[in-house]
Write a protein that holds these residues in place. Structure first.
Motif, mmCIF file in Angstrom:
data_model
loop_
_atom_site.group_PDB
_atom_site.id
_atom_site.type_symbol
_atom_site.label_atom_id
_atom_site.label_comp_id
_atom_site.label_asym_id
_atom_site.label_seq_id
_atom_site.Cartn_x
_atom_site.Cartn_y
_atom_site.Cartn_z
ATOM 1 N N ASN A 109 -64.461 -30.132 -82.811
ATOM 2 C CA ASN A 109 -63.108 -29.671 -82.532
ATOM 3 C C ASN A 109 -62.459 -30.639 -81.547
ATOM 4 O O ASN A 109 -63.063 -31.007 -80.545
ATOM 5 C CB ASN A 109 -63.170 -28.270 -81.927
ATOM 6 C CG ASN A 109 -61.819 -27.632 -81.795
ATOM 7 O OD1 ASN A 109 -60.797 -28.284 -81.931
ATOM 8 N ND2 ASN A 109 -61.818 -26.344 -81.514
ATOM 9 N N MET A 110 -61.238 -31.040 -81.822
ATOM 10 C CA MET A 110 -60.563 -32.030 -80.989
ATOM 11 C C MET A 110 -59.461 -31.424 -80.124
ATOM 12 O O MET A 110 -58.657 -32.153 -79.550
ATOM 13 C CB MET A 110 -59.950 -33.123 -81.877
ATOM 14 C CG MET A 110 -60.917 -33.774 -82.804
ATOM 15 S SD MET A 110 -62.098 -34.749 -81.888
ATOM 16 C CE MET A 110 -63.107 -35.348 -83.208
ATOM 17 N N SER A 111 -59.398 -30.106 -80.002
ATOM 18 C CA SER A 111 -58.337 -29.463 -79.221
ATOM 19 C C SER A 111 -58.383 -29.887 -77.761
ATOM 20 O O SER A 111 -57.343 -30.109 -77.136
ATOM 21 C CB SER A 111 -58.445 -27.945 -79.314
ATOM 22 O OG SER A 111 -58.089 -27.526 -80.600
ATOM 23 N N CYS A 130 -56.673 -33.160 -77.338
ATOM 24 C CA CYS A 130 -55.212 -33.031 -77.367
ATOM 25 C C CYS A 130 -54.686 -32.575 -76.009
ATOM 26 O O CYS A 130 -53.675 -33.092 -75.527
ATOM 27 C CB CYS A 130 -54.779 -32.043 -78.438
ATOM 28 S SG CYS A 130 -55.009 -32.633 -80.113
ATOM 29 N N GLN A 168 -56.085 -41.547 -85.090
ATOM 30 C CA GLN A 168 -56.644 -41.516 -86.436
ATOM 31 C C GLN A 168 -57.952 -40.725 -86.449
ATOM 32 O O GLN A 168 -58.288 -40.084 -87.434
ATOM 33 C CB GLN A 168 -56.909 -42.936 -86.957
ATOM 34 C CG GLN A 168 -55.680 -43.770 -87.152
ATOM 35 C CD GLN A 168 -55.200 -44.432 -85.864
ATOM 36 O OE1 GLN A 168 -55.805 -44.305 -84.820
ATOM 37 N NE2 GLN A 168 -54.095 -45.136 -85.960
ATOM 38 N N TRP A 178 -58.947 -38.351 -83.778
ATOM 39 C CA TRP A 178 -58.840 -37.003 -83.237
ATOM 40 C C TRP A 178 -57.538 -36.312 -83.578
ATOM 41 O O TRP A 178 -57.237 -35.260 -83.017
ATOM 42 C CB TRP A 178 -59.018 -37.006 -81.716
ATOM 43 C CG TRP A 178 -57.979 -37.736 -80.937
ATOM 44 C CD1 TRP A 178 -58.051 -39.018 -80.509
ATOM 45 C CD2 TRP A 178 -56.718 -37.251 -80.478
ATOM 46 N NE1 TRP A 178 -56.924 -39.363 -79.816
ATOM 47 C CE2 TRP A 178 -56.082 -38.297 -79.778
ATOM 48 C CE3 TRP A 178 -56.052 -36.040 -80.597
ATOM 49 C CZ2 TRP A 178 -54.831 -38.169 -79.212
ATOM 50 C CZ3 TRP A 178 -54.794 -35.922 -80.020
ATOM 51 C CH2 TRP A 178 -54.202 -36.975 -79.338
ATOM 52 N N GLY A 179 -56.769 -36.814 -84.521
ATOM 53 C CA GLY A 179 -55.475 -36.243 -84.880
ATOM 54 C C GLY A 179 -55.448 -34.734 -84.782
ATOM 55 O O GLY A 179 -56.415 -34.057 -85.107
ATOM 56 N N PRO A 180 -54.350 -34.176 -84.293
ATOM 57 C CA PRO A 180 -54.288 -32.727 -84.072
ATOM 58 C C PRO A 180 -54.564 -31.946 -85.351
ATOM 59 O O PRO A 180 -53.932 -32.164 -86.369
ATOM 60 C CB PRO A 180 -52.870 -32.489 -83.565
ATOM 61 C CG PRO A 180 -52.137 -33.753 -83.746
ATOM 62 C CD PRO A 180 -53.097 -34.839 -83.994
ATOM 63 N N GLN A 181 -55.524 -31.041 -85.275
ATOM 64 C CA GLN A 181 -55.937 -30.266 -86.437
ATOM 65 C C GLN A 181 -55.196 -28.936 -86.536
ATOM 66 O O GLN A 181 -55.049 -28.384 -87.610
ATOM 67 C CB GLN A 181 -57.441 -29.991 -86.359
ATOM 68 C CG GLN A 181 -58.276 -31.242 -86.325
ATOM 69 C CD GLN A 181 -59.722 -30.940 -85.983
ATOM 70 O OE1 GLN A 181 -60.051 -29.868 -85.485
ATOM 71 N NE2 GLN A 181 -60.593 -31.886 -86.245
ATOM 72 N N TYR A 182 -54.779 -28.417 -85.405
ATOM 73 C CA TYR A 182 -54.155 -27.095 -85.370
ATOM 74 C C TYR A 182 -52.685 -27.205 -84.975
ATOM 75 O O TYR A 182 -52.277 -28.139 -84.300
ATOM 76 C CB TYR A 182 -54.886 -26.189 -84.373
ATOM 77 C CG TYR A 182 -56.350 -26.027 -84.689
ATOM 78 C CD1 TYR A 182 -56.762 -25.294 -85.798
ATOM 79 C CD2 TYR A 182 -57.314 -26.621 -83.891
ATOM 80 C CE1 TYR A 182 -58.110 -25.157 -86.100
ATOM 81 C CE2 TYR A 182 -58.661 -26.485 -84.176
ATOM 82 C CZ TYR A 182 -59.045 -25.749 -85.283
ATOM 83 O OH TYR A 182 -60.376 -25.624 -85.569
ATOM 84 N N ARG A 183 -51.926 -26.211 -85.366
ATOM 85 C CA ARG A 183 -50.492 -26.187 -85.054
ATOM 86 C C ARG A 183 -50.253 -26.190 -83.547
ATOM 87 O O ARG A 183 -49.355 -26.865 -83.045
ATOM 88 C CB ARG A 183 -49.847 -24.967 -85.706
ATOM 89 C CG ARG A 183 -48.351 -24.913 -85.520
ATOM 90 C CD ARG A 183 -47.745 -23.794 -86.359
ATOM 91 N NE ARG A 183 -46.325 -23.762 -86.218
ATOM 92 C CZ ARG A 183 -45.482 -24.487 -86.946
ATOM 93 N NH1 ARG A 183 -45.964 -25.299 -87.862
ATOM 94 N NH2 ARG A 183 -44.189 -24.403 -86.761
ATOM 95 N N ASP A 204 -52.010 -27.554 -81.271
ATOM 96 C CA ASP A 204 -52.239 -28.898 -80.744
ATOM 97 C C ASP A 204 -51.033 -29.796 -81.012
ATOM 98 O O ASP A 204 -50.616 -30.563 -80.144
ATOM 99 C CB ASP A 204 -53.488 -29.519 -81.371
ATOM 100 C CG ASP A 204 -54.752 -28.774 -80.992
ATOM 101 O OD1 ASP A 204 -54.753 -28.091 -79.951
ATOM 102 O OD2 ASP A 204 -55.742 -28.879 -81.742
#
Length: 134
Positions: A47-49, A52, A95, A97-102, A104
C-alpha cells in the motif's frame, strides 16, 4: 565486504505469508512492517498511502516556505518556484507509487490547489476545482 545486520530487515509481503523468522549465520534478521527503498515507502500490503501522505507533507512545507519568503504573488514568480521546488516532491517515483485511492489523489490535489491560491489572479480557480471534484 561484510553484511551489515543493522541495515538488513525482512519485509513480509502478502496476506497468507506465514512470516517466518530468518537468520544469517547466528544472528536473527529483524522484521519490519514497512521499509523505504530508493525514497519510496512500501508496507507489507504494498500500500502506498503512507508515501502519498509523506510526499504531500514535504510539498506543503516547501509551499509554506515559498509563501512566507516571497512577497510577490505574480504568476511569473510563483509558477517557476512551484515547478522547481514543489512538483518534484509530488512527482518523485510516481510511476511506482502512483496514488491508488481517491483519498490519496485528493490529498495531492489539495497541495496543488494551495499553490494555485498563492498566485494573484488565479485564486478563483482553486474554488472552482473544489466544486468540480465534489
Amino acid at each position: 565486504m561484510k553484511f551489515n545486520m543493522a541495515k538488513g530487515k525482512v519485509l513480509h509481503v502478502g496476506q497468507s505469508n506465514p512470516k517466518h523468522d530468518y537468520r544469517l549465520c547466528e544472528e536473527w534478521i529483524e522484521s519490519s512492517p514497512e521499509e523505504k527503498d530508493l525514497g519510496v515507502l512500501i508496507d507489507e500490503k504494498l500500500n502506498m498511502s503512507r508515501q502519498c501522505v509523506l510526499a504531500a507533507q514535504k510539498a506543503n512545507r516547501v509551499l509554506g516556505c515559498i509563501k512566507r519568503g516571497v512577497t510577490s504573488r505574480s504568476r511569473e514568480v510563483i509558477l517557476p518556484l512551484c515547478s522547481a521546488l514543489v512538483r518534484p516532491h509530488l512527482e518523485y517515483c510516481v510511476q511506482l507509487w502512483g496514488p491508488q485511492y481517491r483519498r490519496d489523489m485528493e490529498l495531492l490535489e489539495r497541495v496543488q490547489r494551495r499553490a494555485t491560491k498563492l498566485i494573484r489572479g488565479l485564486e478563483h480557480l482553486s474554488c472552482e476545482n473544489t466544486l468540480l471534484t465534489s
